[in-house]
Design a protein around this motif. Structure first.
Motif, PDB file in Angstrom:
ATOM      1  N   MET A   1     -20.590  12.287   4.246  1.00 32.51           N
ATOM      2  CA  MET A   1     -20.209  11.682   2.973  1.00 32.51           C
ATOM      3  C   MET A   1     -19.502  10.348   3.214  1.00 32.51           C
ATOM      4  N   ASP A   2     -19.846   9.351   2.416  1.00 31.74           N
ATOM      5  CA  ASP A   2     -19.194   8.056   2.537  1.00 31.74           C
ATOM      6  C   ASP A   2     -17.748   8.152   2.085  1.00 31.74           C
ATOM      7  N   LYS A   3     -16.914   7.373   2.749  1.00 30.41           N
ATOM      8  CA  LYS A   3     -15.518   7.311   2.328  1.00 30.41           C
ATOM      9  C   LYS A   3     -15.416   6.497   1.044  1.00 30.41           C
ATOM     10  N   LYS A   4     -14.431   6.844   0.241  1.00 26.66           N
ATOM     11  CA  LYS A   4     -14.106   6.039  -0.929  1.00 26.66           C
ATOM     12  C   LYS A   4     -13.284   4.848  -0.454  1.00 26.66           C
ATOM     13  N   ILE A   5     -13.189   3.827  -1.298  1.00 26.83           N
ATOM     14  CA  ILE A   5     -12.394   2.641  -0.959  1.00 26.83           C
ATOM     15  C   ILE A   5     -11.224   2.534  -1.929  1.00 26.83           C
ATOM     16  N   VAL A   6     -10.019   2.397  -1.365  1.00 23.67           N
ATOM     17  CA  VAL A   6      -8.829   2.121  -2.173  1.00 23.67           C
ATOM     18  C   VAL A   6      -8.305   0.750  -1.761  1.00 23.67           C
ATOM     19  N   TYR A   7      -7.929  -0.044  -2.753  1.00 20.85           N
ATOM     20  CA  TYR A   7      -7.485  -1.421  -2.536  1.00 20.85           C
ATOM     21  C   TYR A   7      -6.116  -1.580  -3.190  1.00 20.85           C
ATOM     22  N   PHE A   8      -5.077  -1.819  -2.365  1.00 19.88           N
ATOM     23  CA  PHE A   8      -3.713  -2.011  -2.856  1.00 19.88           C
ATOM     24  C   PHE A   8      -3.451  -3.503  -3.022  1.00 19.88           C
ATOM     25  N   LEU A   9      -3.006  -3.899  -4.220  1.00 20.17           N
ATOM     26  CA  LEU A   9      -2.806  -5.315  -4.508  1.00 20.17           C
ATOM     27  C   LEU A   9      -1.387  -5.597  -4.978  1.00 20.17           C
ATOM     28  N   CYS A  10      -0.817  -6.692  -4.472  1.00 26.43           N
ATOM     29  CA  CYS A  10       0.453  -7.196  -4.999  1.00 26.43           C
ATOM     30  C   CYS A  10       0.434  -8.723  -4.918  1.00 26.43           C
ATOM     31  N   THR A  11       1.557  -9.349  -5.139  1.00 22.84           N
ATOM     32  CA  THR A  11       1.581 -10.803  -5.227  1.00 22.84           C
ATOM     33  C   THR A  11       1.251 -11.476  -3.894  1.00 22.84           C
TER      34      THR A  11
ATOM     35  N   PHE B   1       0.651   3.464   4.849  1.00 26.46           N
ATOM     36  CA  PHE B   1       0.693   4.876   4.441  1.00 26.46           C
ATOM     37  C   PHE B   1      -0.704   5.375   4.088  1.00 26.46           C
ATOM     38  N   GLY B   2      -1.468   4.524   3.410  1.00 28.51           N
ATOM     39  CA  GLY B   2      -2.813   4.916   3.016  1.00 28.51           C
ATOM     40  C   GLY B   2      -3.678   5.278   4.208  1.00 28.51           C
ATOM     41  N   LYS B   3      -3.623   4.446   5.231  1.00 27.31           N
ATOM     42  CA  LYS B   3      -4.413   4.721   6.438  1.00 27.31           C
ATOM     43  C   LYS B   3      -3.946   6.014   7.105  1.00 27.31           C
ATOM     44  N   GLU B   4      -2.642   6.230   7.108  1.00 22.22           N
ATOM     45  CA  GLU B   4      -2.059   7.414   7.741  1.00 22.22           C
ATOM     46  C   GLU B   4      -2.376   8.685   6.953  1.00 22.22           C
ATOM     47  N   ILE B   5      -2.249   8.612   5.631  1.00 19.81           N
ATOM     48  CA  ILE B   5      -2.345   9.803   4.791  1.00 19.81           C
ATOM     49  C   ILE B   5      -3.761  10.022   4.239  1.00 19.81           C
ATOM     50  N   LEU B   6      -4.448   8.939   3.895  1.00 15.16           N
ATOM     51  CA  LEU B   6      -5.758   9.038   3.238  1.00 15.16           C
ATOM     52  C   LEU B   6      -6.928   8.702   4.150  1.00 15.16           C
ATOM     53  N   GLY B   7      -6.634   8.321   5.380  1.00 15.02           N
ATOM     54  CA  GLY B   7      -7.641   7.773   6.284  1.00 15.02           C
ATOM     55  C   GLY B   7      -8.863   8.625   6.550  1.00 15.02           C
ATOM     56  N   GLU B   8      -8.754   9.932   6.369  1.00 12.59           N
ATOM     57  CA  GLU B   8      -9.902  10.817   6.594  1.00 12.59           C
ATOM     58  C   GLU B   8     -10.971  10.628   5.523  1.00 12.59           C
ATOM     59  N   THR B   9     -10.529  10.336   4.301  1.00 13.79           N
ATOM     60  CA  THR B   9     -11.469  10.304   3.181  1.00 13.79           C
ATOM     61  C   THR B   9     -11.565   8.947   2.479  1.00 13.79           C
ATOM     62  N   TRP B  10     -10.680   8.038   2.817  1.00 15.14           N
ATOM     63  CA  TRP B  10     -10.662   6.722   2.170  1.00 15.14           C
ATOM     64  C   TRP B  10     -10.668   5.604   3.208  1.00 15.14           C
ATOM     65  N   ASP B  11     -11.347   4.508   2.890  1.00 20.71           N
ATOM     66  CA  ASP B  11     -11.154   3.237   3.584  1.00 20.71           C
ATOM     67  C   ASP B  11     -10.060   2.526   2.800  1.00 20.71           C
ATOM     68  N   VAL B  12      -9.049   2.056   3.503  1.00 22.53           N
ATOM     69  CA  VAL B  12      -7.849   1.529   2.855  1.00 22.53           C
ATOM     70  C   VAL B  12      -7.701   0.039   3.154  1.00 22.53           C
ATOM     71  N   TYR B  13      -7.517  -0.740   2.102  1.00 23.87           N
ATOM     72  CA  TYR B  13      -7.340  -2.189   2.223  1.00 23.87           C
ATOM     73  C   TYR B  13      -6.159  -2.616   1.368  1.00 23.87           C
ATOM     74  N   SER B  14      -5.615  -3.795   1.689  1.00 25.71           N
ATOM     75  CA  SER B  14      -4.593  -4.389   0.834  1.00 25.71           C
ATOM     76  C   SER B  14      -4.813  -5.893   0.793  1.00 25.71           C
ATOM     77  N   ALA B  15      -4.318  -6.503  -0.267  1.00 22.64           N
ATOM     78  CA  ALA B  15      -4.431  -7.952  -0.416  1.00 22.64           C
ATOM     79  C   ALA B  15      -3.432  -8.414  -1.461  1.00 22.64           C
ATOM     80  N   GLY B  16      -3.349  -9.731  -1.588  1.00 24.19           N
ATOM     81  CA  GLY B  16      -2.452 -10.308  -2.573  1.00 24.19           C
ATOM     82  C   GLY B  16      -3.141 -11.396  -3.370  1.00 24.19           C
ATOM     83  N   VAL B  17      -2.520 -11.747  -4.490  1.00 22.51           N
ATOM     84  CA  VAL B  17      -2.975 -12.888  -5.259  1.00 22.51           C
ATOM     85  C   VAL B  17      -2.797 -14.137  -4.386  1.00 22.51           C
ATOM     86  N   GLU B  18      -1.770 -14.087  -3.524  1.00 19.52           N
ATOM     87  CA  GLU B  18      -1.498 -15.115  -2.515  1.00 19.52           C
ATOM     88  C   GLU B  18      -1.293 -14.379  -1.193  1.00 19.52           C
TER      89      GLU B  18
END
Length: 137
Positions: free
Chosen positions: A1-11, A23-40
């Motif tokens: 099964m493909d992993k779901k993608i979660v994207y955490f965004l802040c400024t 935390f996402g990679k540590e806790i959700l890493g089995e079932t989710w691909d975890v990314y983060s980014a900002g407006v800047e």
């Protein structure tokens, strides 16, 4: 099964979203691909690195980046961590689930070193709690 993608965004993608990615990679890493980014992109905040190290999570290899529309469009879940990101985020496709966690910016904390560290820990622990809750659903 493909992993779901979660994207955490802040400024600035320097504190809250970086801690959420760790935390996402540590806790959700089995079932989710975890990314983060900002407006800047403001670079990784050294205190965020230090606070995550207290939890045994090394985020030093993560990078601060601006929102990638390709990742945004492929995401299953987008979580904004501040009002600024929520307001300034590019249009999120209708098929992408969104959640908003309005968390204070620990980088703006003022006071003694201890008071600032307490603010970072408070935000860090709230992020951890919410990601653990996400993992249970």
């Amino acid at each position: 099964m493909d992993k779901k993608i979660v994207y955490f965004l802040c400024t600035g993608n320097s504190c809250r979203s970086q801690m959420a990615e760790g935390f996402g990679k540590e806790i959700l890493g089995e079932t989710w691909d975890v990314y983060s980014a900002g407006v800047e992109a403001h670079g990784l905040n050294p205190r965020a690195i230090e606070m995550m190290n207290e939890k045994g999570i090394d985020i030093t290899n993560q990078s601060s980046s601006i929102i990638d529309k390709e990742i945004l469009n492929r995401s299953d879940l987008v979580i904004t961590l501040c009002g600024d990101a929520k307001d300034r985020c590019p249009t999120i496709p209708a098929n992408v689930q969104t959640t908003h966690w309005d968390l204070p910016d620990p980088a703006k904390a003022e006071g003694t070193e201890e008071e600032i560290s307490l603010e970072f820990r408070s935000v860090r622990d709230e992020i951890e709690k919410r990601i653990k809750s996400l993992a249970e659903n």
